[in-house]
Design an enzyme around this catalytic site. Structure first.
Site, PDB file in Angstrom:
ATOM      1  N   CYS A 247       0.827  -1.212   0.000  1.00  0.00           N
ATOM      2  CA  CYS A 247       0.000   0.000   0.000  1.00  0.00           C
ATOM      3  C   CYS A 247       0.864   1.267   0.000  1.00  0.00           C
ATOM      4  O   CYS A 247       1.541   1.541  -0.973  1.00  0.00           O
ATOM      5  CB  CYS A 247      -0.989  -0.031   1.162  1.00  0.00           C
ATOM      6  SG  CYS A 247      -2.408   1.072   0.894  1.00  0.00           S
ATOM      7  N   HIS A 336      -3.934  -4.993  -0.286  1.00  0.00           N
ATOM      8  CA  HIS A 336      -3.618  -5.586   1.020  1.00  0.00           C
ATOM      9  C   HIS A 336      -3.763  -7.108   0.961  1.00  0.00           C
ATOM     10  O   HIS A 336      -4.867  -7.637   1.096  1.00  0.00           O
ATOM     11  CB  HIS A 336      -4.553  -5.022   2.095  1.00  0.00           C
ATOM     12  CG  HIS A 336      -4.193  -3.644   2.524  1.00  0.00           C
ATOM     13  ND1 HIS A 336      -3.415  -3.386   3.624  1.00  0.00           N
ATOM     14  CD2 HIS A 336      -4.486  -2.436   1.986  1.00  0.00           C
ATOM     15  CE1 HIS A 336      -3.248  -2.081   3.760  1.00  0.00           C
ATOM     16  NE2 HIS A 336      -3.885  -1.485   2.775  1.00  0.00           N
ATOM     17  N   GLU A 338      -3.042  -9.267   3.135  1.00  0.00           N
ATOM     18  CA  GLU A 338      -3.504  -9.809   4.423  1.00  0.00           C
ATOM     19  C   GLU A 338      -5.015  -9.722   4.572  1.00  0.00           C
ATOM     20  O   GLU A 338      -5.606 -10.382   5.429  1.00  0.00           O
ATOM     21  CB  GLU A 338      -2.813  -9.062   5.577  1.00  0.00           C
ATOM     22  CG  GLU A 338      -3.414  -7.717   5.943  1.00  0.00           C
ATOM     23  CD  GLU A 338      -3.095  -6.597   4.961  1.00  0.00           C
ATOM     24  OE1 GLU A 338      -3.650  -5.497   5.125  1.00  0.00           O
ATOM     25  OE2 GLU A 338      -2.291  -6.807   4.021  1.00  0.00           O
TER      26      GLU A 338
END
Length: 366
Positions: A247, A336, A338
């Site tokens: 990011c 992202h 995750e």
């Protein structure tokens, strides 16, 4: 409680206030996730922003600390169509954050989509908010600076080094904390990667003193162009050991390599963004939260685009053209992997980070 949302163009939106009785200023954005309001509110990347949820019902499954992405709420305010249950209300009160419900979030979202992100003010009060007050509130919004003029990362970055030890350490990463989400750390530690989290303004000498096998530059809020100090550190690290980013970290790596970034009209925020891997042609559904992007017209020399967004053709990944020397490895993604919240399509990237670290560790030992 009364609630009012004031936009920089003079638009006044009234609703029901909840959470803390207070007044905040911020950049008004929207998020398209259907779940995950706890993760969203506690994501440090939302510092300086008032978040509007496009999904109409929020608060219906409570609040648990295990879902937190940081030590508390980082968003400035919360805008929803319908709020149910008491847990969300109590959650916002605990961190002195205002919320407003009973408003047309579809109207707000379409306005942001058409006009772009908007400076705004959210006020909650037990007393009715008068017309005279409205005039004063509009003045406050107009005088509020653009988010690009605010240095937000120092407010969310760690102030001291924190070490997260993996039980069976296979490799070690230094994470430059620009406002990292806890789930990023968790994804590394559970794969056997110990994480040394350092402040955003740490110098390369300090970073290298921890003997890392790779560096990860984290997500965070604000404009990457404000972070010359971190960019300089990243630039100095490249070529010394593998460097990766997520990011905001991706944007900082882009600048360090010689590229440019720019502000998107309304950004990507939600758990349903399709990303295409240019090499394989595979498409991943990803979680995203960013208002800036890499300029695809100024690809840094010696680098290439890795992933693209299928909605608007913006850059989602970049890498330094592969070298046989592991220490020259550089790659980063805008989205992202995750999730937190969102789909787990791209979590394999953490496997790749850890494998990269293991290989470089072995190379150093020889």
């Amino acid at each position: 409680m009364y609630g009012i949302l004031v936009l920089e163009d003079g638009t006044i939106i009234r609703g029901d206030g909840f959470g803390a009785e207070t007044e905040v200023l911020g950049e008004l954005v929207f998020n398209t996730s259907m779940t995950g309001y706890v993760e969203i509110l506690t994501d440090p990347s939302y510092k300086g922003q008032i978040v509007t949820m496009t999904y109409p019902l929020e608060g219906n499954y409570g609040v648990e600390k295990e879902w937190f992405e940081s030590d508390g709420i980082k968003a400035e305010g919360f805008v929803v169509k319908d709020m149910t249950g008491s847990k969300l209300d109590e959650f916002l009160k605990e961190y002195n954050i205002p919320g407003i419900s009973g408003v047309d979030t579809r109207y707000i979202t379409r306005k942001i989509r058409s006009k772009g992100v908007i400076r705004s003010l959210l006020k909650t009060s037990t007393n009715p908010i008068t017309k005279d007050e409205e005039t004063e509130l509009i003045k406050k919004v107009v005088e509020y600076p653009d988010i690009s003029e605010i240095d937000l990362v120092p407010e969310v970055s760690t102030k001291e080094t924190v070490i997260y030890n993996a039980e069976d350490e296979k490799t070690r990463c230094v994470l430059i904390d620009c406002g990292v989400k806890q789930s990023i750390i968790d994804c590394l530690v559970e794969r056997g990667c110990s994480v040394v989290k350092v402040p955003y303004n740490s110098k390369e000498e300090e970073i290298m003193s921890y003997n890392p096998d790779f560096v990860l530059v984290s997500n965070g809020p604000g404009d990457p162009e404000n972070m010359a100090e971190t960019v300089e550190t990243v630039k100095n690290l490249i070529g010394t050991l593998p460097v990766t980013g997520i990011c905001l970290g991706h944007q900082l790596i882009t600048i360090a390599l010689g590229g440019k970034t720019y502000k998107l009209k309304f950004g990507h925020r939600g758990g349903n963004q399709p990303v295409k891997d240019i090499d394989s042609g595979k498409v991943y559904i990803t979680s995203q939260n960013h208002g800036f992007a890499t300029d695809d017209k100024i690809v840094p020399e010696g680098s290439e685009l890795m992933h693209m967004n299928l909605n608007d053709d913006t850059v989602e990944g970049i890498r330094k053209i592969e070298s046989n020397d592991l220490k020259n490895t550089v790659w980063s993604v805008q989205y992202h992997p995750e999730a937190g919240p969102g789909p787990h399509d791209a979590r394999f990237l953490f496997d790749e980070m850890v494998e990269l670290g293991i290989k470089f560790k072995a190379e150093k030992a020889n």
